[in-house]
Design an enzyme around this catalytic site. Structure first.
Site, mmCIF file in Angstrom:
data_model
loop_
_atom_site.group_PDB
_atom_site.id
_atom_site.type_symbol
_atom_site.label_atom_id
_atom_site.label_comp_id
_atom_site.label_asym_id
_atom_site.label_seq_id
_atom_site.Cartn_x
_atom_site.Cartn_y
_atom_site.Cartn_z
ATOM 1 C CE1 TYR A 71 30.672 -45.378 11.197
ATOM 2 C CE2 TYR A 71 28.203 -45.168 10.269
ATOM 3 C CZ TYR A 71 29.415 -45.009 11.380
ATOM 4 O OH TYR A 71 28.872 -44.698 12.672
ATOM 5 N NE ARG A 101 5.886 -36.422 12.765
ATOM 6 C CZ ARG A 101 4.816 -36.582 12.167
ATOM 7 N NH1 ARG A 101 5.047 -36.880 11.011
ATOM 8 N NH2 ARG A 101 3.768 -36.523 12.715
ATOM 9 C CE LYS A 110 31.857 -38.927 10.528
ATOM 10 N NZ LYS A 110 30.546 -39.199 10.777
ATOM 11 C CG ASP A 127 28.312 -41.975 2.559
ATOM 12 O OD1 ASP A 127 28.836 -40.816 2.563
ATOM 13 O OD2 ASP A 127 28.040 -42.596 3.575
#
Length: 374
Positions: A98, A46, A195, A170
């Site tokens: 978004y 982690r 994407k 973004d």
């Protein structure tokens, strides 16, 4: 190195332990420490994992930042970025974002006391007028999802620096292949790596990159503390996808240009939204800050034509989020209809992520679906 070479050889391009040119997938959850209380490079996955670290070094290199961070999704990357701030901190946010970002802001972050003002980022006067005494950052997409609006990154970052604010961009739709916001003055770049960076519809991931060492320290702490890190297998998949980004984007762009010409000449298409069209409102800014206009197209059909039947009639292009979709029903369905309409997202709007299939097959598929409805 030129950018396309950097896609393959940037960051950490080979395994330091073995010389492997494909970074291995280190699935170990924990690592042997040889000294109690020492300072080992690897402790717990982690906190840090060699496969994830190689991806993080690569995206930092591609965006021109000092550090990169890989998360379980684009939404997780955005959440971690906002988590640097505290209750009553104020943000200016682009009006076209978004749907998942809208949901995160309105259903989660506001409950923790963060404050937001929504502004059309194309209006620089409105951006500056929205600044309050407690404003800490400006957050926006460019090109936006789904209207493909273009914000002037350099101009907005200039306003931000004047008022001692941070700028968060973004960059999902553009990718660093077409646009590098940090070079234009932004402080943080976020991506849904699901994407174009992944590119194969087989992995969900998010990335954040910063040009500020202080921000990097905060993001590293939050990434470890919140724990929404990207696993080693998914980190490897994103690295694999990035290696072919340049080759894929050239085909995406060529297909997009061909499809735009087809749509422009079909009288069943009422409106096309694409920053590469000279009459598009953001064309001049896009030409200034982007190397290419990207491969996302939004368009509307003429009144009376059945949008639902059109998208369901496609045979080559899949009706799916991130492929062809109807934002009002799919990616932006969480935004109330009145807000969607106010922002220009009509129920009939279609968003197409142009693929790398043969351009003739893509155009023929669009044509046969249009023929089914009129």
């Amino acid at each position: 190195m030129k950018f396309e070479t950097k896609l393959i050889h940037g960051g950490q391009s080979e395994d330091q332990a073995t010389g492997a040119v494909s970074i291995p997938v280190y699935r170990s959850s924990t690592f042997h420490q040889y000294e109690l209380g020492g300072n080992p490079k690897w402790e717990y996955s982690r906190t840090g994992n060699p496969t994830r670290a190689a991806l993080e070094a690569l995206i930092a290199d591609l965006e021109g930042g000092v550090a990169g961070f890989a998360f379980a999704s684009g939404s997780a990357a955005i959440h971690a970025t906002f988590s640097m701030y505290s209750a009553h901190d104020h943000f200016i946010v682009g009006s076209d974002v978004y749907g998942g970002t809208f949901r995160l802001i309105n259903k989660v972050l506001k409950r923790f006391g963060l404050e937001f003002t929504v502004v059309d980022m194309q209006d620089l006067v409105a951006v500056e007028n929205a600044i309050q005494d407690n404003t800490v950052a400006i957050y926006f997409e460019t090109p936006t999802n789904p209207l493909l609006q273009i914000a002037d990154i350099a101009a907005i970052t200039k306003i931000a620096k004047k008022h001692n604010l941070k700028t968060i961009v973004d960059n999902t739709f553009a990718t660093p292949y077409n646009q590098r916001p940090l070079e234009l003055g932004a402080d943080i770049v976020v991506h849904s790596a699901t994407k174009y960076l992944g590119g194969h519809s087989d992995v969900v991931a998010g990335l954040a990159v910063t040009s500020d060492a202080g921000i990097a320290e905060k993001l590293a702490f939050l990434q470890n503390s919140i724990g929404s890190t990207l696993g080693p297998d998914d980190s490897w998949l994103i690295q694999r996808g990035i290696k072919t980004l340049g080759a894929r984007m050239r085909v995406h762009h060529a297909n997009t240009d061909a499809i735009i010409k087809f749509l422009e000449n079909d009288d069943r298409v009422a409106r096309i939204l694409y920053p590469g069209l000279p009459d598009f409102p953001g064309y001049e800014v896009a030409k200034k800050q982007m190397d290419h206009f990207g491969a996302m197209i939004s368009f509307e059909l003429k009144d009376g034509l059945d949008t639902k039947k059109f998208v369901e009639s496609l045979k080559v292009i899949s009706l799916a989020e991130s492929l062809i979709e109807v934002p009002a029903v799919m990616t932006h369905g969480s935004i109330p209809r009145e807000i969607r309409l106010e922002n220009g997202i009509k129920d009939e709007l279609i968003r197409l992520s142009v693929g790398i299939e043969d351009e003739e097959d893509l155009i023929n598929d669009l044509k046969q679906a249009l023929d089914k409805i009129g």
